[in-house]
Design an enzyme around this catalytic site. Sequence first.
Site, PDB file in Angstrom:
ATOM      1  N   GLU A 106      -1.644  -6.499   9.602  1.00 12.63           N
ATOM      2  CA  GLU A 106      -0.682  -6.928   8.692  1.00 12.63           C
ATOM      3  C   GLU A 106       0.787  -6.916   9.274  1.00 12.63           C
ATOM      4  O   GLU A 106       1.123  -6.142  10.430  1.00 12.63           O
ATOM      5  CB  GLU A 106      -0.664  -5.832   7.723  1.00 12.63           C
ATOM      6  CG  GLU A 106      -1.629  -5.865   6.824  1.00 12.63           C
ATOM      7  CD  GLU A 106      -1.776  -5.205   5.559  1.00 12.63           C
ATOM      8  OE1 GLU A 106      -0.582  -4.417   5.302  1.00 12.63           O
ATOM      9  OE2 GLU A 106      -2.767  -5.090   4.787  1.00 12.63           O
ATOM     10  N   CYS A 125       8.319  -6.651  11.499  1.00 12.15           N
ATOM     11  CA  CYS A 125       7.620  -5.605  11.841  1.00 12.15           C
ATOM     12  C   CYS A 125       6.229  -6.010  12.403  1.00 12.15           C
ATOM     13  O   CYS A 125       5.330  -6.639  11.534  1.00 12.15           O
ATOM     14  CB  CYS A 125       7.247  -4.401  10.726  1.00 12.15           C
ATOM     15  SG  CYS A 125       6.536  -2.895  11.031  1.00 12.15           S
ATOM     16  N   CYS A 169      -5.413   2.351  14.135  1.00 12.06           N
ATOM     17  CA  CYS A 169      -4.749   3.223  15.031  1.00 12.06           C
ATOM     18  C   CYS A 169      -5.479   4.499  15.559  1.00 12.06           C
ATOM     19  O   CYS A 169      -6.410   5.028  14.899  1.00 12.06           O
ATOM     20  CB  CYS A 169      -3.531   3.820  14.373  1.00 12.06           C
ATOM     21  SG  CYS A 169      -2.287   4.816  15.449  1.00 12.06           S
ATOM     22  N   CYS A 184      -1.940  10.355  12.267  1.00 11.57           N
ATOM     23  CA  CYS A 184      -0.782  10.890  11.780  1.00 11.57           C
ATOM     24  C   CYS A 184      -0.975  11.165  10.066  1.00 11.57           C
ATOM     25  O   CYS A 184      -1.546  10.207   9.471  1.00 11.57           O
ATOM     26  CB  CYS A 184       0.510  10.132  11.735  1.00 11.57           C
ATOM     27  SG  CYS A 184       0.774  10.034  13.580  1.00 11.57           S
ATOM     28  N   CYS A 225       0.316   8.604   7.281  1.00 11.96           N
ATOM     29  CA  CYS A 225       0.431   7.216   7.591  1.00 11.96           C
ATOM     30  C   CYS A 225      -1.013   6.490   7.069  1.00 11.96           C
ATOM     31  O   CYS A 225      -2.141   7.262   7.542  1.00 11.96           O
ATOM     32  CB  CYS A 225       0.534   6.832   9.130  1.00 11.96           C
ATOM     33  SG  CYS A 225       0.542   5.223   9.376  1.00 11.96           S
ATOM     34  N   CYS A 283       6.811   1.140   4.650  1.00 17.49           N
ATOM     35  CA  CYS A 283       6.385   1.855   5.802  1.00 17.49           C
ATOM     36  C   CYS A 283       5.554   2.828   5.621  1.00 17.49           C
ATOM     37  O   CYS A 283       5.605   3.550   4.513  1.00 17.49           O
ATOM     38  CB  CYS A 283       7.824   2.747   6.267  1.00 17.49           C
ATOM     39  SG  CYS A 283       7.599   3.635   7.861  1.00 17.49           S
TER      40      CYS A 283
END
Length: 370
Positions: A96, A109, A116, A120, A123, A345
Amino acid sequence: MTAAAEKTNLLGMPKAKLEAFFESLGEKRFRATQVLQWIHQRGADDFDQMTNMSKSLREKLKEVAEIRGPEVVYDETSKDGTRKWVMRMDNGNNVETVLIPDGERGTLCVSSQIGCSLDCTFCSTGKRGFNRNLTAAEVIGQVWVARKAFMPFEPGPDRPITNVVMMGMGEPLLNFDNVVDAMNLMMEDLAYGISKRRVTLSTSGVVPALDRLAEVSDVSLAISLHAPNDELRNKLVPLNKKYPIAELLAATKRYFARLPDKRKATIEYTVIEGMNDQPEHAHELAVLLKDLPCKINLIPFNPFPESDFRRPSMNATRRFQKVLNEAGHIATIRTTRGDDIDAACGQLVGKVEDRTRRSQRYIEVRQVNP
């Protein structure tokens, strides 16, 4: 004829590599300048469009090369003007990319990995697991696709993308070479010509790669910190157990010391209710950062299904900001944009064929503890 799958994708080649490519074909190096401009300043994806090159060269290029960007499978604009693309990469995974307009400023962005490899806790991307690094063509391809969405595709002061942040899916410093090549294209005058002050790499703190970055690039830097001490950051950012805060901040200072101009680090701090949003956390953060020239970006947590964290009240976030400001820091609160299309975010997830089984483990845990 070379099989299509074996053709060299010129989209991800910065100038030096493109020059070497043409030399390998027995051509002059200046052909790289022509092709860079055709691809990145005019949006060309067909060698027949490159009319300032001979027909014989164009035919040669068709045999050995291609210009292939990601396939757009979703393109949606939020009620606040934020635009999100979902792009399909080779092997069927999606990433994305988000464009956030703000007056004359347009910030794109960009993702660096499919999923990933870090996890975290705040996230959503990390909960989807990890598949692979993106190629340089796939990283810069996100800029290329977004730019093609706004015609005419010409360089100039009215371009829709003025800033690029490597803050999408993935940890950019774990895909070092491809990200550096893509950022070089972003800053290349023959391509997008974006200022080094307006290309920002965000990292959770891969310290050795950060030191290596200082040797090859001078882009702006954002540190994904999110906690004022190691005990708390170990819970939020597991990478901290390997590279604790003191090492990360020391590497950040080394990076900026090597820049030829004076710039400040951006400190990203996701504010989570009951976790890291108390005044004592703000006071501790103010002391921690007192010797680092920086600006602090407070990001109210954006909820997603796999997390039990909660968004803090605006009053709590403003109290946190006030403590930092009174201590002499520049602290701003990021306005949540695009949350109606899951473009805010921490909400970027894409479609990931997870090689880690992390996503399945999270699903199983949620089923046992709904």
